[in-house]
Design a protein around this motif. Structure first.
Motif: not given
Length: 419
Positions: A70-71, A108-110, A123-129
């Motif tokens: 996420h960073r 903090s991993d969220q 190509q990007v596939r986002p995954i929200r944790l």
């Protein structure tokens, strides 16, 4: 079963040949899973999925799959981890899958992670944790035991954290049930981190509990005691008590106060000290209530009178008087035997036998002259015959009985026969 295995193998071979065919024709790789959110509880393992079809040689050469956090920090390249965090790894249970595993997840991993293919454009596939954290109460920022005077306002604070934000519910632990289960709780109809008690009284003196919960077990709770200070109040179970001389008795008074302070018995304005005759004892009923007793032994005339129970603390004092009076000695009434009555039946009645009595009659001195006879003449007396010498009137030798005498003789004979 064998037929199914043959069909499955044929499908796998056909799919592999089809992919090679598309790659040879320059078919662009693509993600075959939709973007989604992953939710885990802190401490668990998060699996972020990524599956790619038709990955191979494409125009510019060999294509790679990478993961960024996420960073936007690079985590993996192809199937290798390139950071020092050993909690992270790339798992490929199947050829098409490039799943990112994060063990022992921390808050903090969220964030949003991205699986990328280095095509042009990329190509990007986002995954929200999402990382859920169970509710926790910050003891340092919450209220501990608190003391207040009657009439003041008490503020209880329960600082709770968690993801998502927890709900704080308040309970009152009923007196005498603090070591028991939920049955000893009384819910207070408010929710929030702050509980205000206005115009507090002694009846608010108790243990209060706040429970924080955000649907992520386990819940957290904290208990805090509210101590309410008030001046003493004395209550006497009996205003008067009687006892006989030589006996012993116990005087009792009930004191409510916080703090309890000083309690004592007095007689004629003087404190009664412990001795062989007087013994004072204190029994604690609860935190704010005690029973003060005074045992008086071998009561004498001088012990009768007024006794005073006194209590005092920093907020005030109270006193009540009790009278000890002489109780008359109990004298049991004289017992009188009850008369007994016997019911008789006519057949049970019998005439008592009374033996006859006899007496000698003195000879008369008057004329005409009498002669002493040698036989008996009976005289009736008391209903029975009597015997003795009978003087009868005679004209010469011999004698003759009178007619009445013969009647008496016959009656005696009849009576003797009937017995």
């Amino acid at each position: 079963m064998l037929t199914h295995l043959v069909i499955l193998c044929c499908c796998v071979i056909y799919t592999a040949q089809l992919e090679k065919k598309y790659e040879a024709k320059g078919v662009e790789p693509r993600f075959n899973v939709v973007a989604k959110n992953v939710t885990v509880v802190t401490g668990q393992t998060a699996v972020l999925p990524c599956s790619v079809d038709f990955l191979g040689e494409f125009k510019t050469g060999k294509l790679q799959v990478v993961w960024l956090d996420h960073r936007d920090k690079l985590l993996t390249f192809e199937d290798r981890r390139i950071i020092a965090d050993e909690r992270i790894s790339l798992e490929r249970p199947y050829v098409k899958e490039w799943n990112l595993h994060i063990r022992n997840v921390k808050p903090s991993d969220q964030g949003t992670y991205s699986c990328q293919i280095n095509t042009d454009p990329v190509q990007v596939r986002p995954i929200r944790l999402h990382v859920h954290v169970p509710a926790r109460i910050n003891r340092q920022l919450s209220t501990d035991d608190i003391t207040a005077k009657e009439g003041e306002t008490v503020s209880l604070v329960c600082n709770a954290t968690g993801v998502p934000s927890p709900t704080v519910t308040w309970f009152r632990i009923l007196s005498g049930l603090r070591d028991k289960s939920e049955a000893g709780k009384e819910r207070i109809g408010v929710e929030g981190e702050v509980l205000l008690i206005y115009n507090v009284t002694r009846y608010c003196d108790d243990v209060y509990e706040c429970v924080a919960f955000n649907n992520v077990p386990p819940a957290d709770s904290k208990r805090m005691r509210v101590n309410v200070e008030f001046p003493p109040e004395i209550r006497l179970p009996n205003k008067k008590i009687g006892q006989s001389r030589g006996k012993e008795t116990i005087l009792e008074c009930i004191v409510q106060a916080y703090p309890i302070g000083v309690t004592e018995w007095k007689r004629n304005g003087k404190k009664i000290d412990q001795s062989w005759k007087y013994r004072s004892e204190v029994y604690e009923d609860d935190r704010i209530t005690i029973t003060l007793s005074l045992r008086i032994m071998d009561i004498g005339v001088e012990d009768y009178g007024i006794y005073t129970c006194e209590a005092e603390n920093l907020l005030g004092g109270d006193a009540e008087e009790m009278q000890l009076y002489e109780y008359p000695k109990y004298i049991p009434p004289t017992s009188t035997p009850r008369p007994t009555t016997t019911r008789l039946i006519d057949s049970d009645i019998k005439t008592p036998y009374i033996p006859p009595t006899y007496k000698t009659l003195a000879p008369p001195t008057e004329s005409p002259p009498y002669k002493i006879g040698t036989n008996w003449n009976l005289k009736k007396e008391n209903g029975y015959g009597v015997s003795g010498k009978v003087y009868v009137q005679g004209s010469g030798a011999g004698w003759r009985p009178q007619t009445g005498v013969w009647v008496v003789i016959v009656a005696v004979c009849v009576l003797a026969l009937t017995r």
